[in-house]
Scaffold this active site. Structure first.
Site, PDB file in Angstrom:
ATOM      1  N   ASN A 105      -6.655  -3.862   4.865  1.00 48.57           N
ATOM      2  CA  ASN A 105      -8.028  -4.144   4.453  1.00 48.57           C
ATOM      3  C   ASN A 105      -8.967  -3.010   4.845  1.00 48.57           C
ATOM      4  OD1 ASN A 105      -6.914  -6.560   3.692  1.00 48.57           O
ATOM      5  ND2 ASN A 105      -7.695  -7.702   5.453  1.00 48.57           N
ATOM      6  N   VAL A 106      -9.968  -2.799   4.030  1.00 46.87           N
ATOM      7  CA  VAL A 106     -10.968  -1.748   4.288  1.00 46.87           C
ATOM      8  C   VAL A 106     -12.323  -2.370   4.628  1.00 46.87           C
ATOM      9  CG1 VAL A 106      -9.781  -0.080   2.799  1.00 46.87           C
ATOM     10  CG2 VAL A 106     -11.533  -1.564   1.796  1.00 46.87           C
ATOM     11  N   ASP A 107     -12.306  -3.693   4.926  1.00 49.56           N
ATOM     12  CA  ASP A 107     -13.577  -4.403   5.143  1.00 49.56           C
ATOM     13  C   ASP A 107     -14.090  -4.297   6.573  1.00 49.56           C
ATOM     14  OD1 ASP A 107     -11.698  -7.530   4.892  1.00 49.56           O
ATOM     15  OD2 ASP A 107     -12.025  -6.260   6.647  1.00 49.56           O
ATOM     16  N   HIS A 132      -5.477   1.701   5.068  1.00 46.65           N
ATOM     17  CA  HIS A 132      -6.106   2.126   3.812  1.00 46.65           C
ATOM     18  C   HIS A 132      -7.535   2.590   4.018  1.00 46.65           C
ATOM     19  CE1 HIS A 132      -2.998  -0.484   1.444  1.00 46.65           C
ATOM     20  NE2 HIS A 132      -2.464   0.575   2.025  1.00 46.65           N
ATOM     21  N   CYS A 143     -15.968  19.703   3.217  1.00 51.13           N
ATOM     22  CA  CYS A 143     -15.514  20.077   4.578  1.00 51.13           C
ATOM     23  C   CYS A 143     -14.678  18.987   5.242  1.00 51.13           C
ATOM     24  CB  CYS A 143     -16.737  20.430   5.441  1.00 51.13           C
ATOM     25  SG  CYS A 143     -17.801  19.036   5.841  1.00 51.13           S
ATOM     26  N   CYS A 164     -22.841  15.084   2.342  1.00 45.42           N
ATOM     27  CA  CYS A 164     -22.471  15.480   3.703  1.00 45.42           C
ATOM     28  C   CYS A 164     -23.701  16.028   4.447  1.00 45.42           C
ATOM     29  CB  CYS A 164     -21.389  16.549   3.645  1.00 45.42           C
ATOM     30  SG  CYS A 164     -20.913  17.199   5.256  1.00 45.42           S
ATOM     31  N   THR A 205      -1.011 -11.131   2.676  1.00 49.73           N
ATOM     32  CA  THR A 205      -0.772 -10.001   1.791  1.00 49.73           C
ATOM     33  C   THR A 205       0.263 -10.388   0.744  1.00 49.73           C
ATOM     34  OG1 THR A 205      -0.143  -7.658   1.613  1.00 49.73           O
ATOM     35  CG2 THR A 205       0.985  -8.947   3.303  1.00 49.73           C
ATOM     36  N   ASN A 230       0.741 -17.539   4.406  1.00 48.39           N
ATOM     37  CA  ASN A 230       0.217 -17.274   3.068  1.00 48.39           C
ATOM     38  C   ASN A 230       0.341 -18.579   2.282  1.00 48.39           C
ATOM     39  OD1 ASN A 230      -0.171 -16.356   0.357  1.00 48.39           O
ATOM     40  ND2 ASN A 230       0.449 -14.308   0.990  1.00 48.39           N
ATOM     41  N   ALA A 248      -5.052 -18.610   6.243  1.00 43.11           N
ATOM     42  CA  ALA A 248      -5.064 -17.964   7.561  1.00 43.11           C
ATOM     43  C   ALA A 248      -5.883 -18.760   8.576  1.00 43.11           C
ATOM     44  CB  ALA A 248      -5.626 -16.551   7.425  1.00 43.11           C
TER      45      ALA A 248
HETATM   46  N1  APR Z   1      -5.123 -17.069   3.830  1.00 44.22           N
HETATM   47  C1  APR Z   1      -3.999 -16.318   3.765  1.00 44.22           C
HETATM   48  N2  APR Z   1      -3.582 -15.684   2.645  1.00 44.22           N
HETATM   49  C2  APR Z   1      -4.338 -15.838   1.541  1.00 44.22           C
HETATM   50  C3  APR Z   1      -5.531 -16.601   1.517  1.00 44.22           C
HETATM   51  C4  APR Z   1      -5.908 -17.227   2.732  1.00 44.22           C
HETATM   52  N3  APR Z   1      -7.017 -17.988   2.800  1.00 44.22           N
HETATM   53  N4  APR Z   1      -6.053 -16.534   0.253  1.00 44.22           N
HETATM   54  C5  APR Z   1      -5.215 -15.752  -0.469  1.00 44.22           C
HETATM   55  N5  APR Z   1      -4.188 -15.361   0.290  1.00 44.22           N
HETATM   56  C6  APR Z   1      -3.060 -14.515  -0.074  1.00 44.22           C
HETATM   57  C7  APR Z   1      -2.707 -14.505  -1.534  1.00 44.22           C
HETATM   58  O1  APR Z   1      -1.766 -15.548  -1.805  1.00 44.22           O
HETATM   59  C8  APR Z   1      -2.043 -13.121  -1.676  1.00 44.22           C
HETATM   60  O2  APR Z   1      -0.657 -13.216  -1.404  1.00 44.22           O
HETATM   61  O3  APR Z   1      -3.443 -13.186   0.237  1.00 44.22           O
HETATM   62  C9  APR Z   1      -2.727 -12.278  -0.599  1.00 44.22           C
HETATM   63  C10 APR Z   1      -3.697 -11.267  -1.148  1.00 44.22           C
HETATM   64  O4  APR Z   1      -2.948 -10.355  -1.921  1.00 44.22           O
HETATM   65  P1  APR Z   1      -3.704  -9.112  -2.618  1.00 44.22           P
HETATM   66  O5  APR Z   1      -4.934  -9.588  -3.285  1.00 44.22           O
HETATM   67  O6  APR Z   1      -2.640  -8.401  -3.413  1.00 44.22           O
HETATM   68  O7  APR Z   1      -4.176  -8.198  -1.412  1.00 44.22           O
HETATM   69  P2  APR Z   1      -3.291  -7.243  -0.515  1.00 44.22           P
HETATM   70  O8  APR Z   1      -1.906  -7.759  -0.343  1.00 44.22           O
HETATM   71  O9  APR Z   1      -4.074  -6.984   0.715  1.00 44.22           O
HETATM   72  O10 APR Z   1      -3.245  -5.899  -1.387  1.00 44.22           O
HETATM   73  C11 APR Z   1      -2.652  -4.754  -0.774  1.00 44.22           C
HETATM   74  O11 APR Z   1      -3.358  -3.425  -2.665  1.00 44.22           O
HETATM   75  O12 APR Z   1      -4.942  -2.815  -4.243  1.00 44.22           O
HETATM   76  C12 APR Z   1      -4.375  -2.476  -3.027  1.00 44.22           C
HETATM   77  O13 APR Z   1      -5.446  -1.188  -1.382  1.00 44.22           O
HETATM   78  C13 APR Z   1      -5.398  -2.480  -1.915  1.00 44.22           C
HETATM   79  O14 APR Z   1      -5.041  -2.980   0.419  1.00 44.22           O
HETATM   80  C14 APR Z   1      -4.842  -3.467  -0.895  1.00 44.22           C
HETATM   81  C15 APR Z   1      -3.369  -3.528  -1.248  1.00 44.22           C
END
Ligand code: APR
Length: 268
Positions: A105-107, A132, A143, A164, A205, A230, A248
């Site tokens: 995550n980049v948040d 990321h 630079c 910059c 993820t 998940n 989560a």
């Molecule tokens: N709790 C846990 N998991 C959850 C929740 C929740 N409340 N809500 C959704 N999810 C799950 C979804 O089921 C999914 O499997 O989180 C996952 C999110 O997947 P993505 O949207 O694909 O995000 P991510 O896996 O972080 O993507 C990886 O892809 O586009 C690039 O750079 C971007 O870092 C990102 C990378």
């Protein structure tokens, strides 16, 4: 058939017994803070194509459009707070050490949680590797200087985009875009720790983006346990000793709040 609470208890035991753990998180851990995921029904990639906005080619072609998107994301994320899952992980890492948090995550919410949980002690053990990057960091396109920038982005014209402070060249978000490489030292450290870890906990993820997704496989191949949290199954589910179909916020505090007594000491 194990129930979720049985799986949570099993996960607690594995984590309590593990001398070293790696936690890999994705957009799902921030979903309940209000940060949109990428691939879900409401995901960012449903409305925008990654190559349109998250690539060096897109930025070279139209830096104003890319900054407009990151400006919108920054405004949206700036209104979000770390949730109970972020905070439980940070508290666990501070209390028990033995933990490396690696996020895609980049948040910046894991870092915010680390600072909130640490109070006036060193937040270091809870600070994540941000594989990321971070949308509140910017980098000079000339630079390569990197600095933190939380200001609202004025993307109304090319001339108002962030520049910059040193050389005045155009700045870009300090994030890893499609087609770009991760920081070699960071991913090497994460994979090395994954190999040494007795458990890898994968939270929120989809497990489809490499090399981050391979962190769990490295732990599994080295004989460690993989635990997934998940609501949906993912390509990583097959690696798991425990796969908890939960959000989560509902599961992570239960799993990581070992309190003063590790899980195995709990009376059944
Ligand atoms: N709790 C846990 N998991 C959850 C929740 C929740 N409340 N809500 C959704 N999810 C799950 C979804 O089921 C999914 O499997 O989180 C996952 C999110 O997947 P993505 O949207 O694909 O995000 P991510 O896996 O972080 O993507 C990886 O892809 O586009 C690039 O750079 C971007 O870092 C990102 C990378």
């Amino acid at each position: 058939m194990a129930t979720c609470s049985d799986e949570i208890d099993c996960a607690r035991r594995l984590i309590a017994a593990a001398p070293r753990i790696v936690v890999l998180t994705g957009a799902g851990i921030s979903a309940e803070s209000g940060v949109p995921t990428f691939r879900g029904a409401e995901g960012l990639w449903q409305r925008y194509r990654p190559e349109q906005l998250a690539s060096p080619e897109a930025f070279a072609d139209d830096p104003r459009l890319v900054w407009e998107w990151y400006g919108w994301r920054r405004t949206r994320v700036a209104a979000c707070q770390p949730n109970a899952a972020h905070l439980a992980l940070a508290r666990f890492a501070l209390a028990h050490g033995k933990t490396l948090i690696v996020t895609q995550n980049v948040d910046g919410l894991h870092a915010d949680a680390a600072l909130a949980a640490a109070g006036d002690v060193d937040p270091g053990p809870a600070l994540p590797i941000e594989l990321h990057g971070n949308m509140f960091s910017v980098r000079c396109t000339a630079c390569q200087r990197v600095w933190r920038d939380t200001a609202a982005v004025d993307a109304s014209s090319r001339d108002t985009l962030p520049t910059c402070p040193e050389c005045r060249a155009l700045a870009r978000p300090h994030v890893v875009w499609y087609g770009e490489s991760l920081d070699g030292a960071q991913i090497s450290h994460a994979l090395c720790q994954a190999e040494l870890a007795a458990a890898c906990v994968v939270i929120g993820t989809s497990g489809v983006v490499q090399p981050a997704a391979s962190i769990a496989a490295v732990t599994a191949q080295a004989g460690g346990e993989v635990i997934e949290i998940n609501p949906d199954e993912t390509p990583l589910t097959a690696l798991c000793s425990v796969s908890i179909r939960s959000g989560a916020v509902a599961a992570v505090p239960d799993i990581f709040d070992l309190g003063s007594e590790p899980a195995e000491g709990r009376v059944q």
